[in-house]
Write a protein that holds these residues in place. Structure first.
Motif, PDB file in Angstrom:
ATOM      1  N   CYS A 178      60.067   9.883  -3.273  1.00 46.77           N
ATOM      2  CA  CYS A 178      59.949   8.592  -2.614  1.00 46.77           C
ATOM      3  C   CYS A 178      61.300   7.888  -2.641  1.00 46.77           C
ATOM      4  N   ALA A 179      61.430   6.901  -1.782  1.00 41.21           N
ATOM      5  CA  ALA A 179      62.587   6.002  -1.779  1.00 41.21           C
ATOM      6  C   ALA A 179      62.135   4.639  -2.289  1.00 41.21           C
ATOM      7  N   VAL A 180      63.071   3.841  -2.789  1.00 41.22           N
ATOM      8  CA  VAL A 180      62.737   2.549  -3.391  1.00 41.22           C
ATOM      9  C   VAL A 180      63.631   1.470  -2.796  1.00 41.22           C
ATOM     10  N   ILE A 181      63.147   0.239  -2.872  1.00 41.17           N
ATOM     11  CA  ILE A 181      63.891  -0.954  -2.453  1.00 41.17           C
ATOM     12  C   ILE A 181      63.932  -1.909  -3.640  1.00 41.17           C
ATOM     13  N   ASN A 182      65.141  -2.294  -4.044  1.00 45.72           N
ATOM     14  CA  ASN A 182      65.301  -3.216  -5.162  1.00 45.72           C
ATOM     15  C   ASN A 182      66.591  -3.994  -4.965  1.00 45.72           C
ATOM     16  N   LEU A 183      66.873  -4.877  -5.921  1.00 44.20           N
ATOM     17  CA  LEU A 183      68.079  -5.691  -5.879  1.00 44.20           C
ATOM     18  C   LEU A 183      69.207  -4.970  -6.596  1.00 44.20           C
ATOM     19  N   ARG A 184      70.369  -4.963  -5.966  1.00 48.02           N
ATOM     20  CA  ARG A 184      71.561  -4.341  -6.551  1.00 48.02           C
ATOM     21  C   ARG A 184      72.751  -5.238  -6.224  1.00 48.02           C
ATOM     22  N   ASP A 185      73.350  -5.803  -7.257  1.00 48.58           N
ATOM     23  CA  ASP A 185      74.490  -6.712  -7.105  1.00 48.58           C
ATOM     24  C   ASP A 185      74.149  -7.893  -6.200  1.00 48.58           C
ATOM     25  N   GLY A 186      72.913  -8.388  -6.284  1.00 47.53           N
ATOM     26  CA  GLY A 186      72.509  -9.540  -5.495  1.00 47.53           C
ATOM     27  C   GLY A 186      72.106  -9.235  -4.074  1.00 47.53           C
ATOM     28  N   TYR A 187      71.996  -7.956  -3.691  1.00 44.11           N
ATOM     29  CA  TYR A 187      71.623  -7.556  -2.337  1.00 44.11           C
ATOM     30  C   TYR A 187      70.422  -6.626  -2.409  1.00 44.11           C
ATOM     31  N   GLN A 302      64.132   5.447 -12.910  1.00 42.70           N
ATOM     32  CA  GLN A 302      64.412   5.410 -14.338  1.00 42.70           C
ATOM     33  C   GLN A 302      65.647   6.250 -14.656  1.00 42.70           C
ATOM     34  N   GLU A 303      66.341   5.844 -15.705  1.00 43.39           N
ATOM     35  CA  GLU A 303      67.538   6.572 -16.124  1.00 43.39           C
ATOM     36  C   GLU A 303      67.140   7.919 -16.737  1.00 43.39           C
ATOM     37  N   MET A 304      67.834   8.954 -16.333  1.00 41.01           N
ATOM     38  CA  MET A 304      67.522  10.294 -16.816  1.00 41.01           C
ATOM     39  C   MET A 304      68.714  10.994 -17.459  1.00 41.01           C
ATOM     40  N   ILE A 305      69.810  10.287 -17.660  1.00 45.79           N
ATOM     41  CA  ILE A 305      71.014  10.856 -18.268  1.00 45.79           C
ATOM     42  C   ILE A 305      71.190  10.234 -19.647  1.00 45.79           C
ATOM     43  N   ARG A 306      71.340  11.055 -20.653  1.00 45.49           N
ATOM     44  CA  ARG A 306      71.578  10.613 -22.017  1.00 45.49           C
ATOM     45  C   ARG A 306      72.861  11.260 -22.533  1.00 45.49           C
ATOM     46  N   VAL A 307      73.567  10.553 -23.379  1.00 43.43           N
ATOM     47  CA  VAL A 307      74.841  11.030 -23.921  1.00 43.43           C
ATOM     48  C   VAL A 307      74.624  11.445 -25.367  1.00 43.43           C
ATOM     49  N   SER A 308      74.933  12.694 -25.665  1.00 47.61           N
ATOM     50  CA  SER A 308      74.876  13.197 -27.037  1.00 47.61           C
ATOM     51  C   SER A 308      76.300  13.334 -27.575  1.00 47.61           C
ATOM     52  N   ARG A 309      76.417  13.959 -28.706  1.00 43.20           N
ATOM     53  CA  ARG A 309      77.748  14.086 -29.311  1.00 43.20           C
ATOM     54  C   ARG A 309      78.665  15.010 -28.518  1.00 43.20           C
ATOM     55  N   ARG A 310      78.072  16.019 -27.890  1.00 43.77           N
ATOM     56  CA  ARG A 310      78.901  17.019 -27.220  1.00 43.77           C
ATOM     57  C   ARG A 310      78.615  17.167 -25.733  1.00 43.77           C
ATOM     58  N   HIS A 311      77.460  16.678 -25.257  1.00 43.79           N
ATOM     59  CA  HIS A 311      77.081  16.921 -23.876  1.00 43.79           C
ATOM     60  C   HIS A 311      76.454  15.665 -23.277  1.00 43.79           C
ATOM     61  N   TYR A 312      76.343  15.727 -21.930  1.00 40.13           N
ATOM     62  CA  TYR A 312      75.520  14.787 -21.184  1.00 40.13           C
ATOM     63  C   TYR A 312      74.194  15.495 -20.902  1.00 40.13           C
ATOM     64  N   ARG A 313      73.096  14.933 -21.367  1.00 40.43           N
ATOM     65  CA  ARG A 313      71.794  15.557 -21.220  1.00 40.43           C
ATOM     66  C   ARG A 313      71.049  14.909 -20.057  1.00 40.43           C
ATOM     67  N   VAL A 314      70.502  15.760 -19.194  1.00 40.78           N
ATOM     68  CA  VAL A 314      69.766  15.311 -18.018  1.00 40.78           C
ATOM     69  C   VAL A 314      68.318  15.738 -18.167  1.00 40.78           C
ATOM     70  N   PHE A 319      62.888  12.623 -12.911  1.00 39.08           N
ATOM     71  CA  PHE A 319      63.575  12.633 -11.616  1.00 39.08           C
ATOM     72  C   PHE A 319      62.839  11.782 -10.578  1.00 39.08           C
ATOM     73  N   ASN A 320      61.513  11.815 -10.584  1.00 37.13           N
ATOM     74  CA  ASN A 320      60.726  11.068  -9.601  1.00 37.13           C
ATOM     75  C   ASN A 320      60.045   9.841 -10.199  1.00 37.13           C
ATOM     76  N   HIS A 321      60.350   9.496 -11.445  1.00 34.75           N
ATOM     77  CA  HIS A 321      59.696   8.364 -12.091  1.00 34.75           C
ATOM     78  C   HIS A 321      60.390   7.061 -11.689  1.00 34.75           C
ATOM     79  N   THR A 322      59.580   6.050 -11.425  1.00 37.11           N
ATOM     80  CA  THR A 322      60.083   4.720 -11.077  1.00 37.11           C
ATOM     81  C   THR A 322      59.428   3.681 -11.965  1.00 37.11           C
ATOM     82  N   ALA A 323      60.045   2.512 -12.010  1.00 35.30           N
ATOM     83  CA  ALA A 323      59.518   1.381 -12.783  1.00 35.30           C
ATOM     84  C   ALA A 323      59.504   0.139 -11.906  1.00 35.30           C
TER      85      ALA A 323
END
Length: 416
Positions: A178-187, A302-314, A319-323
């Motif tokens: 799906c696509a979403v519509i929200n506010l980003r930088d006041g637009y 929703q954010e799906m990227i996390r930063v660990s000590r050695r890698h970026y975890r995805v 991927f399709n979850h929204t809030a």
């Protein structure tokens, strides 16, 4: 919660009244997997076009049809040359125990077919073979060997091209459901997500989006129009999943469309991503489409990227979850107008230096004259002391008070 904002779910029942009653559900122009929902009828010389470009035709057909065609090409070639060998054996008299036959051990049609199969596949069991007594049989064997090389090359080339087809690589690059519509930088922004599910990442890619309108007239005529949408940061390197967004601003097809207008709108958002694979260096394209029912108002990925000590975890489970988020129900045009009419607290007219008139020199002189005429203010502090005060005469006390309260002329405009 303010009346202007609300969080909307795609399952919420929002009644939309139309003039013509309930609208008939239309077919997709582009399916979700990216194929075009178009069927051609009565194409002039259709079979001739397919035969002329036989390589592309075999690459685009299904695997089972391709295997059937390749199996028939081998079997028919074996059968054709087997008939030729059988005719040569009959003409030369090899079936009557000839002492100098053209082909040894070929006395029936079955033996001729087996000799053709063994010759083309280079099996060579050792029972059947050519002799130098018949030149026509030698020429037929040579032609069969050459045709066999062409068939093998064609089959191998088609299989490799079909396995390395761009459609298979395109299945590993996907869009959000799906696509979403929200506010980003006041637009207000329309956004969707794209990700690469393989470890070997892409070299570069370009995103594109179009609004497709299909209008059916009373006469049965159908007009299909396309409107390009401006995408911020359309050139990306798809290492991690990326959210592509379109700012709904003046010039956008969605600028004057509110939530209610979106629910009763009739269009299709076609998005594509053209990229180069770093493994093969081939150019691919992945595309999909979104209907107005698949564009969620007031949702955020929703954010799906996390930063660990050695890698970026995805985490692709998100991927399709929204809030839900707070988004105005009005159109972007009305939202911008309300923002312009709303007074800013930082630049209030009472405190703004530009809103107050600048004093003139004449008024400054009058204010200075009034300050000179005002009597000075004196603050007297009484201090009690335990020690006895010395006796002072009345005249000395008056002189002392006069000296204490007298002010010089140049300090008449100040406060003590």
């Amino acid at each position: 919660m303010h009346k202007q904002y609300t969080s909307v779910s795609p399952t919420d029942d929002i009644s939309v009244k139309t003039e013509n009653g309930p609208q008939q559900k239309k077919r997709r122009y582009i399916r979700k997997e990216g194929s075009c929902n178009v069927v051609f009828r009565h194409v002039p010389e259709e079979w001739l076009l397919f035969v002329t470009d036989i390589f592309t035709t075999l690459v685009e057909i299904r695997w089972r049809v391709m295997f059937l065609i390749f199996a028939l090409s081998y079997i028919l070639s074996w059968l054709f040359f087997g008939i030729l060998y059988w005719v040569i054996a009959l003409a030369h008299g090899d079936t009557k125990n000839n002492t100098s036959p053209c082909v040894y051990e070929v006395r029936s049609f079955t033996a001729a077919f087996l000799f053709s199969l063994e010759t083309q596949t280079t099996i060579g069991y050792g029972f059947r073979g050519m002799s130098e007594n018949c030149m026509i049989a030698i020429i037929v064997v040579t032609i069969q060997d050459v045709i066999s090389c062409f068939i093998d090359t064609f089959v191998i080339g088609i299989v490799v091209a079909k396995m390395a087809s761009a459609r298979k690589r395109a299945q590993t690059v996907g869009f959000s459901n799906c696509a979403v519509i929200n506010l980003r930088d006041g637009y207000l922004c329309l956004s969707w997500r794209i990700g690469d599910f393989r470890r070997n990442h892409l070299v570069e890619g370009t995103a594109r989006a179009q609004i497709v309108h299909s209008t059916m007239h009373a006469t049965g005529k159908i007009d299909i129009t396309y409107e390009d949408m401006v995408i911020q940061q359309r050139d990306i390197v798809l290492v991690t999943p990326t959210t592509i967004f379109h700012r709904i601003e003046p010039g956008s097809p969605l600028y004057s469309m509110s939530l209610v207008d979106l629910r009763k709108a009739d269009f299709e958002l076609v998005v594509s991503f053209t990229y180069t694979d770093d493994s093969t260096g081939m150019l691919h394209q992945t595309r999909t489409s979104y209907t107005p029912a698949e564009i969620l108002w007031g949702q955020l990925f929703q954010e799906m990227i996390r930063v660990s000590r050695r890698h970026y975890r995805v985490d692709y489970t998100l991927f399709n979850h929204t809030a839900k988020v707070l988004v105005p129900e009005v159109s972007a045009e009305d939202y911008e107008l309300k923002k312009q009419l709303r007074p800013s607290p930082r630049h209030s007219p009472r405190h703004s230096p530009r809103s107050s008139p600048r004093p003139s020199p004449r008024s400054q002189r009058q204010n200075h004259h009034e300050k000179l005429l005002t009597p000075p203010k004196v603050t007297v502090e009484l201090v009690t002391d335990s020690h006895p005060e010395p006796t002072v005469s009345t005249s000395q006390a008056e002189n002392q008070h006069q000296d204490t309260l007298s002010l010089p002329n140049d300090l008449t405009s100040t406060e003590i």
